[in-house]
Design a protein around this motif. Structure first.
Motif, PDB file in Angstrom:
ATOM      1  N   GLU A 143     -33.558 -15.585  -1.173  1.00 59.70           N
ATOM      2  CA  GLU A 143     -33.086 -16.850  -0.674  1.00 59.70           C
ATOM      3  C   GLU A 143     -33.354 -17.960  -1.296  1.00 59.70           C
ATOM      4  O   GLU A 143     -32.619 -18.967  -1.395  1.00 59.70           O
ATOM      5  N   ARG A 144     -34.851 -18.246  -1.749  1.00 59.70           N
ATOM      6  CA  ARG A 144     -35.186 -19.270  -2.421  1.00 59.70           C
ATOM      7  C   ARG A 144     -34.345 -19.217  -3.749  1.00 59.70           C
ATOM      8  O   ARG A 144     -34.161 -20.336  -4.311  1.00 59.70           O
ATOM      9  N   VAL A 145     -34.247 -17.978  -4.574  1.00 61.54           N
ATOM     10  CA  VAL A 145     -33.736 -18.013  -5.828  1.00 61.54           C
ATOM     11  C   VAL A 145     -32.171 -18.581  -5.924  1.00 61.54           C
ATOM     12  O   VAL A 145     -31.718 -19.292  -6.595  1.00 61.54           O
ATOM     13  N   ALA A 146     -31.680 -18.071  -4.670  1.00 59.98           N
ATOM     14  CA  ALA A 146     -30.372 -18.469  -4.448  1.00 59.98           C
ATOM     15  C   ALA A 146     -29.939 -19.759  -4.000  1.00 59.98           C
ATOM     16  O   ALA A 146     -28.975 -20.489  -4.554  1.00 59.98           O
ATOM     17  N   GLY A 147     -31.123 -20.493  -3.456  1.00 64.16           N
ATOM     18  CA  GLY A 147     -30.730 -21.947  -3.147  1.00 64.16           C
ATOM     19  C   GLY A 147     -31.437 -23.078  -4.393  1.00 64.16           C
ATOM     20  O   GLY A 147     -31.116 -24.286  -4.237  1.00 64.16           O
ATOM     21  N   ILE A 148     -31.797 -22.429  -5.397  1.00 66.07           N
ATOM     22  CA  ILE A 148     -32.259 -23.108  -6.547  1.00 66.07           C
ATOM     23  C   ILE A 148     -31.449 -22.735  -7.917  1.00 66.07           C
ATOM     24  O   ILE A 148     -31.715 -21.976  -8.403  1.00 66.07           O
ATOM     25  N   PRO A 149     -30.616 -23.578  -7.954  1.00 63.49           N
ATOM     26  CA  PRO A 149     -29.595 -23.156  -9.282  1.00 63.49           C
ATOM     27  C   PRO A 149     -30.337 -22.934 -10.408  1.00 63.49           C
ATOM     28  O   PRO A 149     -30.039 -21.963 -11.322  1.00 63.49           O
ATOM     29  N   ALA A 150     -31.419 -23.770 -10.796  1.00 63.64           N
ATOM     30  CA  ALA A 150     -32.009 -23.489 -12.224  1.00 63.64           C
ATOM     31  C   ALA A 150     -32.683 -22.084 -12.253  1.00 63.64           C
ATOM     32  O   ALA A 150     -33.016 -21.451 -13.381  1.00 63.64           O
ATOM     33  N   LEU A 151     -33.050 -21.595 -10.936  1.00 64.87           N
ATOM     34  CA  LEU A 151     -33.677 -20.232 -11.158  1.00 64.87           C
ATOM     35  C   LEU A 151     -32.551 -19.080 -10.865  1.00 64.87           C
ATOM     36  O   LEU A 151     -32.738 -18.071 -11.840  1.00 64.87           O
ATOM     37  N   ALA A 152     -31.554 -19.385 -10.237  1.00 61.42           N
ATOM     38  CA  ALA A 152     -30.424 -18.413 -10.048  1.00 61.42           C
ATOM     39  C   ALA A 152     -29.443 -18.139 -11.436  1.00 61.42           C
ATOM     40  O   ALA A 152     -29.245 -17.274 -11.554  1.00 61.42           O
ATOM     41  N   LEU A 153     -29.734 -19.001 -12.176  1.00 55.26           N
ATOM     42  CA  LEU A 153     -28.992 -19.083 -13.475  1.00 55.26           C
ATOM     43  C   LEU A 153     -29.918 -18.436 -14.782  1.00 55.26           C
ATOM     44  O   LEU A 153     -29.467 -18.680 -15.867  1.00 55.26           O
ATOM     45  N   LEU A 154     -31.144 -18.088 -14.280  1.00 55.62           N
ATOM     46  CA  LEU A 154     -31.803 -17.440 -15.543  1.00 55.62           C
ATOM     47  C   LEU A 154     -31.281 -16.344 -15.994  1.00 55.62           C
ATOM     48  O   LEU A 154     -31.536 -16.315 -17.561  1.00 55.62           O
ATOM     49  N   PRO A 155     -30.792 -15.467 -15.462  1.00 56.24           N
ATOM     50  CA  PRO A 155     -29.953 -14.077 -16.227  1.00 56.24           C
ATOM     51  C   PRO A 155     -29.036 -14.723 -17.041  1.00 56.24           C
ATOM     52  O   PRO A 155     -28.485 -14.098 -18.206  1.00 56.24           O
ATOM     53  N   ALA A 156     -28.157 -15.657 -16.617  1.00 53.14           N
ATOM     54  CA  ALA A 156     -27.119 -16.195 -17.759  1.00 53.14           C
ATOM     55  C   ALA A 156     -27.682 -16.848 -18.763  1.00 53.14           C
ATOM     56  O   ALA A 156     -27.056 -16.568 -19.857  1.00 53.14           O
ATOM     57  N   VAL A 157     -28.754 -17.483 -18.537  1.00 56.17           N
ATOM     58  CA  VAL A 157     -29.317 -18.226 -19.850  1.00 56.17           C
ATOM     59  C   VAL A 157     -29.889 -17.049 -20.850  1.00 56.17           C
ATOM     60  O   VAL A 157     -29.674 -17.303 -21.982  1.00 56.17           O
ATOM     61  N   GLY A 158     -30.535 -16.122 -20.152  1.00 58.97           N
ATOM     62  CA  GLY A 158     -31.027 -14.948 -21.140  1.00 58.97           C
ATOM     63  C   GLY A 158     -29.995 -14.391 -21.827  1.00 58.97           C
ATOM     64  O   GLY A 158     -30.153 -14.120 -22.932  1.00 58.97           O
ATOM     65  N   ARG A 159     -28.609 -14.246 -21.104  1.00 59.02           N
ATOM     66  CA  ARG A 159     -27.733 -13.639 -22.127  1.00 59.02           C
ATOM     67  C   ARG A 159     -26.979 -14.526 -22.974  1.00 59.02           C
ATOM     68  O   ARG A 159     -26.731 -14.166 -24.274  1.00 59.02           O
ATOM     69  N   LEU A 160     -26.963 -15.890 -22.799  1.00 59.02           N
ATOM     70  CA  LEU A 160     -26.692 -16.669 -23.795  1.00 59.02           C
ATOM     71  C   LEU A 160     -27.491 -16.792 -25.135  1.00 59.02           C
ATOM     72  O   LEU A 160     -27.205 -16.806 -26.298  1.00 59.02           O
ATOM     73  N   VAL A 161     -28.705 -16.741 -24.562  1.00 59.28           N
ATOM     74  CA  VAL A 161     -29.904 -16.989 -25.805  1.00 59.28           C
ATOM     75  C   VAL A 161     -29.937 -15.610 -26.741  1.00 59.28           C
ATOM     76  O   VAL A 161     -30.212 -15.574 -27.868  1.00 59.28           O
TER      77      VAL A 161
END
Length: 268
Positions: free
Chosen positions: A146-164
């Motif tokens: 629930e905390r990960v879902a409420g913090i966009p910077a945490l929730a988007l880590l997988p998407a950032v990983g794919r881009l990098v």
């Protein structure tokens, strides 16, 4: 033969929320492995051994923070060698010329209030564990969903990983997000930017940098990425914009250069 752990070992495991073996602490600890780098998280075995860079004693708020969460962040400054009495201008011990001087790491202690921080020096022999930014992205599953879902910077880590990953760069989160992933302390907020360090020991083209910056800018959260070279770091956005000179952040201070991988320029 089945080995049953003793009650002491079981208690020690239950009390340590940070899994994995701790490094050896003591006079010989500095001999095993590399020294920490900028943005690394250090778990201090003896937080009271820190010395403020400006001199004097540790502030009360610093002692309170380290008593609960003995984690510090490695800063971008030169390491020093000497004894506690010599800091911040240490010299070799004169009482025992053959004694190995202590290695002091520049660290940052973050306070409970925004912008509250203390620049200090930590003895390498008192560091129990080191976490590099590259080790932090995979620790998102340790946090409350629930905390990960409420913090966009945490929730988007997988998407950032794919881009990098498309650019084959080693990377890791730093700043508030990296600190929370490493320590479990909820310091990131809903508006926190996502700060990244991208390991670039070899030059990358301006075109690749521009493509990556544009891809990261499309994410619904501010992303601040820096390229870490062997000599320091430069902002991805600045490098991708192709200016004539760049600001390279080095342990000895900012430096104006044209090529961050082959720096030739004055310090600011």
């Amino acid at each position: 033969m089945t080995v049953v752990p003793s009650a002491r070992q079981a208690r020690r495991t239950a009390e340590d929320p940070h899994d994995g073996p701790r490094r050896r602490v003591g006079p010989l600890a500095a001999l095993d492995g590399r020294l920490p780098g900028t943005h690394d998280l250090l778990l201090m075995q003896c937080p009271s051994s820190l010395r403020p860079l400006a001199g004097g004693e540790l502030p009360d708020w610093t002692r309170a923070v380290l008593r609960v969460h003995p984690w510090v962040t490695v800063g971008r400054a030169p390491s020093l060698v000497g004894t506690p009495a010599d800091v911040p201008h240490p010299q070799r011990c004169t009482r025992d010329p053959e004694a190995a001087p202590e290695q002091w790491i520049p660290v940052i202690v973050r306070g409970p209030r925004p912008g509250q921080r203390l620049d200090a020096l930590a003895p390498w022999a008192a560091v129990a564990r080191t976490l590099r930014p590259e080790q932090l992205a995979g620790r998102c599953g340790r946090l409350d969903p629930e905390r990960v879902a409420g913090i966009p910077a945490l929730a988007l880590l997988p998407a950032v990983g794919r881009l990098v990953a498309d650019h084959r760069l080693s990377w890791g989160p730093i700043g508030a997000v990296g600190y929370e992933l490493g320590t479990g302390v909820p310091v990131a907020g809903p508006l926190s930017p996502l700060r990244l360090v991208l390991r670039t020991p070899h030059p990358i083209s301006r075109r690749d940098a521009l493509q990556l910056r544009r891809a990261l800018s499309r994410l619904p959260v501010p992303v601040q990425a820096e390229l870490e070279t062997r000599y320091g770091s430069v902002q991805l956005a600045e490098y991708a914009a192709s200016p004539y000179t760049l600001t390279l952040l080095t342990p000895d201070g900012p430096r104006e250069v044209r090529d961050p991988w082959f720096p030739r320029g004055p310090f600011v």
